[in-house]
Design an enzyme around this catalytic site. Structure first.
Site, PDB file in Angstrom:
ATOM      1  N   HIS B  37      49.004  35.859  41.588  1.00 44.48           N
ATOM      2  CA  HIS B  37      47.715  35.430  42.133  1.00 44.48           C
ATOM      3  C   HIS B  37      47.782  33.994  42.658  1.00 44.48           C
ATOM      4  O   HIS B  37      47.175  33.673  43.668  1.00 44.48           O
ATOM      5  CB  HIS B  37      46.663  35.552  41.033  1.00 44.48           C
ATOM      6  CG  HIS B  37      45.271  35.436  41.522  1.00 44.48           C
ATOM      7  ND1 HIS B  37      44.650  36.431  42.240  1.00 44.48           N
ATOM      8  CD2 HIS B  37      44.369  34.447  41.390  1.00 44.48           C
ATOM      9  CE1 HIS B  37      43.424  36.049  42.523  1.00 44.48           C
ATOM     10  NE2 HIS B  37      43.219  34.850  42.026  1.00 44.48           N
ATOM     11  N   HIS B  83      38.000  39.706  44.648  1.00 44.31           N
ATOM     12  CA  HIS B  83      37.718  39.599  43.214  1.00 44.31           C
ATOM     13  C   HIS B  83      37.712  41.005  42.627  1.00 44.31           C
ATOM     14  O   HIS B  83      36.757  41.422  41.979  1.00 44.31           O
ATOM     15  CB  HIS B  83      36.400  38.857  42.969  1.00 44.31           C
ATOM     16  CG  HIS B  83      36.561  37.703  42.034  1.00 44.31           C
ATOM     17  ND1 HIS B  83      35.619  37.332  41.115  1.00 44.31           N
ATOM     18  CD2 HIS B  83      37.592  36.838  41.862  1.00 44.31           C
ATOM     19  CE1 HIS B  83      36.067  36.287  40.436  1.00 44.31           C
ATOM     20  NE2 HIS B  83      37.244  35.970  40.872  1.00 44.31           N
TER      21      HIS B  83
END
Lengths: 225, 711
Positions: B37, B83
């Site tokens: 990430h 998200h």
């Protein structure tokens, strides 16, 4: 004409209101909620938004801001106070207008253009409209279901304090044009003295045809002598 | 905590670089910052190939968001971010913090956020869990976006089996910097400058969120709840106002938001960009909870926090701004020359790591890939009943979209000229100018599943047509890339192909990629998501008069199709999926040279204002586009199509490079001449009428049936 726009933490229609007032040639100023002086404004607008995040209840915390006492006195002395959306909710919490706001009967936030009928123009804010005129403005709220008790409602209607009602495009008063479940399709009310008005729709978002409607212009123009 | 989610080779790499064994706190720090990430370790090699420059690009990838020049001194800042993982676990907070996070990225550049767009994917709604996820995500976005007063002006919502239990939530935020406004960078530089941490207090939420987003979701996802951050939009709104006010003063050197991997990432990224180091004293971080450890403080992903790098002599003035807005503002450390990340806690040095190790030295991975077999198109038997059902569904879809967008405050900030669900792109005017911007977000996972490269080319070219259809000139792209586990060779193949498809389209159409996001490890258990690149695109209307809306305007006007009916194909279409439950064949072929000529043509002709309405063809084909134009304009049509055996293809087939336009009879000759000039072709479909919605010889529908609303 200097018009004060009150800014609370969480207010989000302050700039829009500023822009609309400028557009019609008024002189808007921001009033910070912690200020203790209304700096000689001719009228006060409580704009929309989520003051204090609408935690607890829309408008419930904002009414304890330092400037609110001054606004209360200003209104008592006959000063013009307009509450839009969250500002309307604050006026209810302050007790300057009767009634209370409940969550929409759809239980969702609703943003859309609605039609309004001017029920009474006997207030400085609506003097430039005629009775029965149909206006188009957006609403944008989650707690906009106006409520008063039955007995208060009778009083409110008798004294012609209901100034704006949700209607159909041709002025039809019907529950199907009531976006949030407000009693008697009420969208805006005034106090008995007519110098304090609250409405859920956003006139400041209806001052340019480019954005869908200019129905709100005359409301702000009414501040000009 | 210590080592978390690192591979053996990465652990050995750290030891080699550092020539010592990191302590537990340092292992924690390295683990989060080296997560997929944060480090893009599987993707950065490929993303480097993108076209990122153009005359109008001021800032490409590398900062918190991309920046382009609009003209007249105005600059636009924008980025998309996903998200997905948090939204799968806790849809309301997951999506709300997704909005909060991307808004802070824009804010970090010193720009005022003016618009949000969301691209959402869910599993079928006949499943309770998927309905819970859908409702949670929509209300989370509505909750956060409405409260901070940033309008949600566009988006897309698509339902497919493959997103069951793993929704995709990609949010794009757009901000503006007016003439004379400063653009900030996330830079820590200048020895002795102070690090001011502002906003909310730090708590234990979102611990290891970045690592959690870098692995596949477990079946028991509820155990992951502590990895999800909790959003407070009220605080977010205060942070916007306070940061903009502080940014307008002298003395702020850099601004950086705290997102994934919290302080660790924010501090090391800004030190790296500034060519400096940082020393921080963790005891000074305002804490929401008692007895937090140094690791927790460092990697907490508590929301609504930013760091500002401030000159020491200006610090009081800047701190006062945050005090005014009732926000925390504490100096937690300072910039040093030595390129190191040093942290003290209770008088003890707990972290002493080179910045380079954290930000640049992580291993890159280029895993093996394997070509995925194509799915051949079967022979379909005709089914008249399904045609009727599909049309009803299309009409229903227009209304459902309207219902969803009503839950977002799209009109706040009073710039929204073309609201969501009413056109191919949202259009926002820019106050005090004649300019407007066009914004769109688009993707088609189904196409990418069938052919990842061609699917990605479709996504870029459709986004481009979306901007063209409202009278805009496309300027730049932000891409949100959503995939499964990159260590599965077929997934990595999809990734490589998609990046290549975006790259080639972006280069031919000359629309650079200036920011973006990659989300791997989507999917749960055996469920594989479609490779789903989301293309966010912005365009400019140099003059708001160039605006074209998609609603039919006037009876007797002519309706043309730019392109060729032969390009319509039923393979991979929404129609065969809905009516036959088949996802097969090839996605529409994208002829980039045609798309480029079409782009030049639309960019030119919009100035003549003879295109009265325009809408491109996408999901649902020609019929769907015509239905929408009729619905919005409340007008009927009288159209004649060739009489053919495979008329489902004409009605519902999908294709690239196709735009429906309305022009008046008097401009017919000019239009046709112009079309030829650009080496394009156009087919006269028919005209706008007062009466029915008629597509001869196949369809005759009373207009009322289309436009009536349930209210």
């Amino acid at each position: 004409m200097r018009i004060g726009i009150v800014v609370f933490p969480g207010t989000n229609c302050d700039y829009d209101t500023f822009w609309a007032l400028k557009l019609v040639g008024l002189d808007p100023v921001f009033l910070w909620h912690k200020d203790t002086n209304l700096i000689n404004v001719s009228a006060v607008i409580l704009p929309g938004g989520f003051s204090y995040g609408d935690y607890l209840r829309a408008g419930a915390i904002a009414r304890f801001s330092p400037l609110i006492d001054k606004i209360f006195d200003f209104a008592e002395k006959g000063g013009l106070v307009l509450g839009i959306c969250n500002g309307f909710q604050i006026l209810l919490e302050m007790g300057l207008l009767p009634g209370a706001m409940l969550p929409n009967n759809t239980n969702t936030f609703i943003c859309k253009q609605v039609y309004l009928k001017v029920e009474n123009n006997d207030t400085p804010f609506l003097r430039k409209y005629s009775i029965g005129e149909i206006l188009k403005m957006p609403i944008a709220h989650k707690e906009g279901r106006y409520y008063v008790s039955d007995s208060e409602l009778v009083k409110l209607e008798n004294k012609k304090q209901v100034v704006l009602r949700y209607v159909g495009p041709n002025g039809e008063i019907d529950s199907k044009f009531n976006p949030n479940g407000s009693v008697n399709n009420i969208a805006g009310v005034v106090n008995e003295k007519r110098n304090v008005m609250g409405l859920m729709p956003h006139p400041e978002r209806a001052v340019e045809k480019l954005l869908g409607s200019d129905s709100g212009i005359r409301l702000f123009l009414s501040f000009l002598n | 905590m210590g080592i978390y989610g690192l591979k053996d080779e990465e652990i050995n790499h750290v030891r080699r670089l550092l020539e010592r064994e990191p302590n537990d706190v340092e292992w924690s720090v390295i683990s989060v910052i080296w997560s997929e990430h944060c480090s893009y370790k599987h993707s950065r090699k490929y993303l480097k190939n993108f076209l990122t420059k153009a005359k109008w690009v001021e800032q490409g990838p590398g900062e918190n968001a991309g920046v382009i020049e609009l003209g007249n001194g105005y600059k636009l800042v924008f980025k998309v971010e996903s998200h997905n993982h948090p939204s799968a676990v806790e849809p309301f907070q997951g999506s709300a913090t997704g909005v909060g996070g991307i808004v802070r990225d824009i804010l970090a550049l010193g720009a005022r956020p003016i618009a949000l767009l969301d691209s959402l994917r869910f599993g079928p709604q006949d499943n309770l869990k998927n309905r819970y996820l859908f409702n949670g995500v929509v209300s989370g976005i509505s909750f956060y976006g409405n409260c901070i007063g940033v309008p949600v002006v566009g988006g897309e919502i698509i339902f497919e089996d493959c997103y069951s239990s793993n929704p995709l939530v990609n949010v794009m935020c757009v901000g503006i910097v007016p003439p004379g406004g400063k653009i900030y960078k996330g830079r820590a530089e200048g020895k002795g400058n102070l690090i001011l941490l502002v906003g909310a207090r730090t708590g234990r939420d979102g611990i290891h969120g970045a690592s959690f987003a870098s692995e596949k979701l477990e079946e028991d996802i509820h155990s992951q709840r502590p990895s999800v951050q909790v959003g407070d939009p009220f605080m977010g709104k205060l942070l916007i106002e306070a940061c903009l006010e502080a940014g307008s003063l002298e003395g702020v050197i850099g601004i950086q938001d705290l997102g994934a991997a919290g302080l660790v990432s924010a501090l090391s990224e800004s030190a790296s960009r500034g060519g400096s180091g940082v020393v921080v004293y963790l005891d000074k971080v305002p804490q929401r909870e008692e007895n937090m450890t140094s690791e927790e403080i460092l990697i907490s992903e508590s929301q609504e926090r930013m760091i500002l790098i401030v000159e020491p002599e200006k610090i009081d003035r800047i701190k006062n701004v945050f005090k005014k807005w009732d926000l925390e503002a504490e100096v937690i450390g300072e910039v040093i020359d030595e390129e190191k990340f040093i942290a003290y806690f209770k008088g003890e040095k707990v972290v002493d790591l080179p910045i380079k190790l954290l930000t640049k030295d992580s291993l890159e991975f280029d895993p093996p890939f394997k070509i995925r077999e194509r799915i051949p198109m079967p022979i379909l038997s005709k089914n008249e009943e399904k045609i009727e059902g599909f049309i009803k569904k299309l009409i229903e879809d227009i209304k459902i979209k309207e219902y969803i967008y009503q839950q977002y405050d799209y009109s706040v900030q009073t710039n929204t000229v073309l609201p969501p669900g009413r056109g191919d792109s949202a259009v926002l005017r820019i106050k005090d100018t004649k300019m407007a911007i066009a914004l769109t977000i688009d993707g088609n996972g189904r196409y990418c599943f069938l052919d990842p490269k061609m699917g990605a080319m479709n996504a870029v070219s459709e986004a481009c047509r979306n901007i063209l259809c409202v009278g805009g000139r496309p300027l730049a792209i932000t891409d949100g890339l959503n995939f499964g586990d990159p260590d599965e060779p077929e997934v990595f193949y999809q990734f490589r192909e998609v990046v290549s498809g975006i790259n080639i389209s972006s280069r031919v159409l000359e629309i650079p990629v200036v920011s973006g996001n990659v989300s791997f490890y989507n999917g749960q258990g055996d469920n594989r998501i479609f490779p789903t690149p989301i293309i966010g695109m912005v365009g400019i209307l140099e003059n708001i008069d160039y605006l074209i809306t998609p609603d039919f305007k006037e009876e007797e006007n002519l309706i043309y199709l730019l392109g060729d009916l032969d390009w319509l194909s039923i393979e991979g279409s929404e129609y065969i999926k809905y009516s036959y439950n088949i996802i097969a064949g090839n996605p529409p072929y994208v002829n980039l040279l045609w798309e480029k000529r079409l782009k030049s043509f639309m960019e030119d002709i919009r100035k003549e204002k003879i295109i009265l309405s325009a809408h491109d063809i996408s999901d649902g084909g020609l019929l769907n586009s015509l239905l929408e134009m009729s619905f919005w304009g409340e007008k009927g049509i009288d159209i004649t199509l060739p009489e053919v055996e495979d008329y489902e293809r004409l009605l519902f087939g999908e294709g690239s490079g196709l735009i429906i336009v309305e022009i008046s009879e008097k401009n017919k000759e000019y239009f046709v001449k112009k079309v030829e000039e650009y080496k394009l072709k156009a087919f006269l479909l028919g005209k706008v009428v007062r009466g029915n919605f008629k597509i001869k010889p196949y369809i005759d529908y009373p207009l009322k049936k289309i436009i009536e609303r349930g209210d």
